[in-house]
Design a protein around this motif. Sequence first.
Motif, PDB file in Angstrom:
ATOM      1  N   MET A  59       0.847  -1.190   0.000  1.00  0.00           N
ATOM      2  CA  MET A  59       0.000   0.000   0.000  1.00  0.00           C
ATOM      3  C   MET A  59       0.878   1.235   0.000  1.00  0.00           C
ATOM      4  O   MET A  59       1.739   1.399   0.868  1.00  0.00           O
ATOM      5  CB  MET A  59      -0.915   0.013   1.223  1.00  0.00           C
ATOM      6  CG  MET A  59      -1.967  -1.075   1.239  1.00  0.00           C
ATOM      7  SD  MET A  59      -3.185  -0.951  -0.097  1.00  0.00           S
ATOM      8  CE  MET A  59      -3.925   0.634   0.255  1.00  0.00           C
ATOM      9  N   THR A 105      -3.230   5.469  -0.298  1.00  0.00           N
ATOM     10  CA  THR A 105      -4.513   4.800  -0.523  1.00  0.00           C
ATOM     11  C   THR A 105      -4.478   3.902  -1.748  1.00  0.00           C
ATOM     12  O   THR A 105      -5.502   3.336  -2.112  1.00  0.00           O
ATOM     13  CB  THR A 105      -5.615   5.863  -0.708  1.00  0.00           C
ATOM     14  OG1 THR A 105      -5.281   6.711  -1.825  1.00  0.00           O
ATOM     15  CG2 THR A 105      -5.759   6.718   0.529  1.00  0.00           C
ATOM     16  N   PRO A 112      -3.210   0.562  -3.722  1.00  0.00           N
ATOM     17  CA  PRO A 112      -2.547  -0.744  -3.671  1.00  0.00           C
ATOM     18  C   PRO A 112      -1.742  -0.976  -4.951  1.00  0.00           C
ATOM     19  O   PRO A 112      -2.206  -0.695  -6.057  1.00  0.00           O
ATOM     20  CB  PRO A 112      -3.716  -1.729  -3.558  1.00  0.00           C
ATOM     21  CG  PRO A 112      -4.862  -1.035  -4.212  1.00  0.00           C
ATOM     22  CD  PRO A 112      -4.651   0.448  -4.008  1.00  0.00           C
ATOM     23  N   ASP A 153       6.504  -2.673   3.332  1.00  0.00           N
ATOM     24  CA  ASP A 153       5.246  -3.092   3.936  1.00  0.00           C
ATOM     25  C   ASP A 153       5.393  -4.521   4.441  1.00  0.00           C
ATOM     26  O   ASP A 153       5.794  -5.423   3.693  1.00  0.00           O
ATOM     27  CB  ASP A 153       4.124  -2.990   2.898  1.00  0.00           C
ATOM     28  CG  ASP A 153       2.746  -3.166   3.518  1.00  0.00           C
ATOM     29  OD1 ASP A 153       2.664  -3.510   4.708  1.00  0.00           O
ATOM     30  OD2 ASP A 153       1.749  -2.960   2.795  1.00  0.00           O
ATOM     31  N   ASN A 176      -3.778  -4.581   7.279  1.00  0.00           N
ATOM     32  CA  ASN A 176      -4.782  -3.556   7.034  1.00  0.00           C
ATOM     33  C   ASN A 176      -5.048  -3.409   5.539  1.00  0.00           C
ATOM     34  O   ASN A 176      -4.294  -3.899   4.700  1.00  0.00           O
ATOM     35  CB  ASN A 176      -4.339  -2.211   7.632  1.00  0.00           C
ATOM     36  CG  ASN A 176      -2.991  -1.765   7.094  1.00  0.00           C
ATOM     37  OD1 ASN A 176      -2.384  -2.437   6.257  1.00  0.00           O
ATOM     38  ND2 ASN A 176      -2.517  -0.626   7.576  1.00  0.00           N
ATOM     39  N   ASN A 177      -6.137  -2.725   5.215  1.00  0.00           N
ATOM     40  CA  ASN A 177      -6.521  -2.434   3.824  1.00  0.00           C
ATOM     41  C   ASN A 177      -6.611  -3.703   2.974  1.00  0.00           C
ATOM     42  O   ASN A 177      -6.264  -3.688   1.783  1.00  0.00           O
ATOM     43  CB  ASN A 177      -5.533  -1.461   3.171  1.00  0.00           C
ATOM     44  CG  ASN A 177      -5.481  -0.119   3.869  1.00  0.00           C
ATOM     45  OD1 ASN A 177      -6.516   0.506   4.122  1.00  0.00           O
ATOM     46  ND2 ASN A 177      -4.290   0.326   4.217  1.00  0.00           N
ATOM     47  N   ASP A 193      -9.242  -5.251   1.929  1.00  0.00           N
ATOM     48  CA  ASP A 193     -10.292  -5.131   0.911  1.00  0.00           C
ATOM     49  C   ASP A 193      -9.739  -4.510  -0.374  1.00  0.00           C
ATOM     50  O   ASP A 193      -9.974  -5.008  -1.482  1.00  0.00           O
ATOM     51  CB  ASP A 193     -11.437  -4.285   1.473  1.00  0.00           C
ATOM     52  CG  ASP A 193     -12.588  -4.152   0.497  1.00  0.00           C
ATOM     53  OD1 ASP A 193     -12.587  -3.163  -0.262  1.00  0.00           O
ATOM     54  OD2 ASP A 193     -13.469  -5.033   0.471  1.00  0.00           O
ATOM     55  N   ALA A 194      -8.972  -3.414  -0.232  1.00  0.00           N
ATOM     56  CA  ALA A 194      -8.404  -2.746  -1.409  1.00  0.00           C
ATOM     57  C   ALA A 194      -7.369  -3.622  -2.099  1.00  0.00           C
ATOM     58  O   ALA A 194      -7.272  -3.635  -3.330  1.00  0.00           O
ATOM     59  CB  ALA A 194      -7.792  -1.407  -1.007  1.00  0.00           C
ATOM     60  N   ARG A 195      -6.601  -4.377  -1.339  1.00  0.00           N
ATOM     61  CA  ARG A 195      -5.572  -5.240  -1.923  1.00  0.00           C
ATOM     62  C   ARG A 195      -6.202  -6.349  -2.763  1.00  0.00           C
ATOM     63  O   ARG A 195      -5.744  -6.645  -3.879  1.00  0.00           O
ATOM     64  CB  ARG A 195      -4.710  -5.835  -0.815  1.00  0.00           C
ATOM     65  CG  ARG A 195      -3.950  -4.817   0.022  1.00  0.00           C
ATOM     66  CD  ARG A 195      -3.205  -5.524   1.144  1.00  0.00           C
ATOM     67  NE  ARG A 195      -2.760  -4.635   2.201  1.00  0.00           N
ATOM     68  CZ  ARG A 195      -1.523  -4.163   2.344  1.00  0.00           C
ATOM     69  NH1 ARG A 195      -0.602  -4.498   1.469  1.00  0.00           N
ATOM     70  NH2 ARG A 195      -1.197  -3.375   3.348  1.00  0.00           N
ATOM     71  N   GLN A 252     -12.885  -9.621   7.694  1.00  0.00           N
ATOM     72  CA  GLN A 252     -12.941  -8.234   7.231  1.00  0.00           C
ATOM     73  C   GLN A 252     -13.568  -8.096   5.850  1.00  0.00           C
ATOM     74  O   GLN A 252     -13.890  -6.986   5.428  1.00  0.00           O
ATOM     75  CB  GLN A 252     -11.525  -7.638   7.191  1.00  0.00           C
ATOM     76  CG  GLN A 252     -10.765  -7.707   8.504  1.00  0.00           C
ATOM     77  CD  GLN A 252      -9.343  -7.181   8.359  1.00  0.00           C
ATOM     78  OE1 GLN A 252      -8.998  -6.555   7.362  1.00  0.00           O
ATOM     79  NE2 GLN A 252      -8.519  -7.427   9.369  1.00  0.00           N
TER      80      GLN A 252
END
Length: 457
Positions: free
Chosen positions: A301, A304, A306, A367, A407-408, A410-412, A433
Motif C-alpha cells: 500500500m 490509498t 494498492p 510493507d 490492514n486495507n 479489501d483494497a488489496r 474483514q
Amino acid sequence: MKEKIKSVYVCNVCGEQSPRWMGRCPSCGQWNTLTEDVIRETPATKAGKAPVLRGEVTSSKLRDINVNDEKSRILTGIEELDRVLGGGIVIGSVVLLGGEPGAGKSTLLLQICANLPAHLSVLYVTGEESIRQIKLRADRLHVTGDTVTVAAETEIETVTDLIHTHKPSLVIVDSIQTMHSAAVSSSAGSVSQVKECSAQLLACAKSLEIPVFIVGHVNKDGAIAGPKVMEHIVDTVLYFEGDRMLPYRILRAVKNRYGSTNEIGMFDMTGSGLREIVNPSKMLLEGRPLGVSGNCVACTMEGTRPILSEVQALVTKTSFGTPRRTASGFDFSRMNLLLAVLEKRGGYFMGAMDVYLNIVGGLELDDTACDLAVLLAVVSSLLDKPVPDDTIAIGEVGLGGEVRSINNLDARVKEAMRIGFRRVILPRHSLSQLDLKEFSDIELRGVSYLRDAIEII
C-alpha cells in the motif's frame, strides 16, 4: 551602530553552530559537515527606547477566512502530481523538489507549465541554464510557452522584484543552491545563502499568495543539500526516486502540510518527457515469467493506492564457508529475519544456501504485508517448484511462523481481481474483514501458519 560581523561554523546537516571548526558535529554526530559562514549581528535596542513601527498589521477572524472556494488550489493537469500534493497546488505554498541529477525535476516543472490552464501565468527563474537552453527543452517537451516568462537570474533580490512586478500565478526557481543574496557575504550554496534565499521566497509567496516551486540539489547521501531549516520552513518536500538506468520514476512526499505523505506518483521517463503511469500494478508485472520457480506477487500500500509487485528469489548452494545474502528493493535485516523464521518454523535449512532477493521495477517494499510473498518465493526457488501464476500472497509473518492480520485487505484483494488473479493466500483471521459475496469471482485461501501457505503451492 554598525552591524557586528563574525565567523562561525555551521553544520550542513542539522544547522548546529560552533565558534570553531570541528571534525565531527557535536549535535548530529556527522563527520566533516561543519563549514565556515559569516553572520551579521544587529545591536540590541537600548532599554526604554520606543519600538520602531513597521506599518499597519492586518489580521482576520478565523471564521471569516474562506478556503472552500475553487481558488484555494491549482490543478497542475498531471494527476500523479496532484495526488501527491493532496489535490493540487495550494495558493501561497512553497514546494521543495529534490532528487538525483537526471531524475527529471526540471522536466516535470516544464510539463507543469504546459498543463496549467491558459489563464494562469508562470515565472520560470533558472540559475543553472540560459534561456536558450530552457527553450530547447521546452520545444522537446512541446511546451508552447505562451504564458511562461523565463529569466536567467541568480540574485534573489532581483527575483523577488520580478515576482512583485509580474505577479504570476506560479513561480519556479531552479535551483536554490545557485541563488545568492547581496545581504549575505558568503558564496552561493552556503548555509547562510540557502537560508536567506529560502526565507525571502517564503515571505514573497505568503504575502502575495503565489505558489513557489524550488528545486534543491541532493548530496552524496541522497538528502537535499543545505540546512535542515530549509525543509522546515517550506510547506511541502517532494523527492524524485528511481534508478537512472531504469525509466521509472517515483515521486514521493516526505512532508506535506496540506495532504498525506503516504501517496506516491509514478512516471515513465521517455524521450518526450515524463509520462504518467495510471496503472502501476500492470506496468510492474509486464514481462513476468510464467511457470518459473522463485517468483511470487506481493501487494503493498502506497497511501490509498494498492500496488502489485513481483518478488524474485534465487536460492543456490554456497561455494564459501559463509552463505551470501543480497536484497534489492527489500530491507536486508527483514530478509534475514524471515529466513530465520523459515528455517526454524518451516523446517528448511538455509545455513548452506546463498539467497538473492530482488523486487522488480525498482520499487522499495517496506510493507510487512509482503512477508508471505517473500517467503513463498524463497521456498519456490529452493524446491524448484513454481508458485501458480494466478496466485498472489498477502500477509505478515511473525517470529512464531504465524501469518498475522494486515490492514486495507479489501483494497488489496480488489486490485488483485482487477489485474486478473484468481487466488489469494491471506491471513485466516482477516477473512472476517471481507464481504465474501463481493469476492465470489476469486478464491480466498486463509492460512494461519507459514506451513499452511507452503502446502498450498
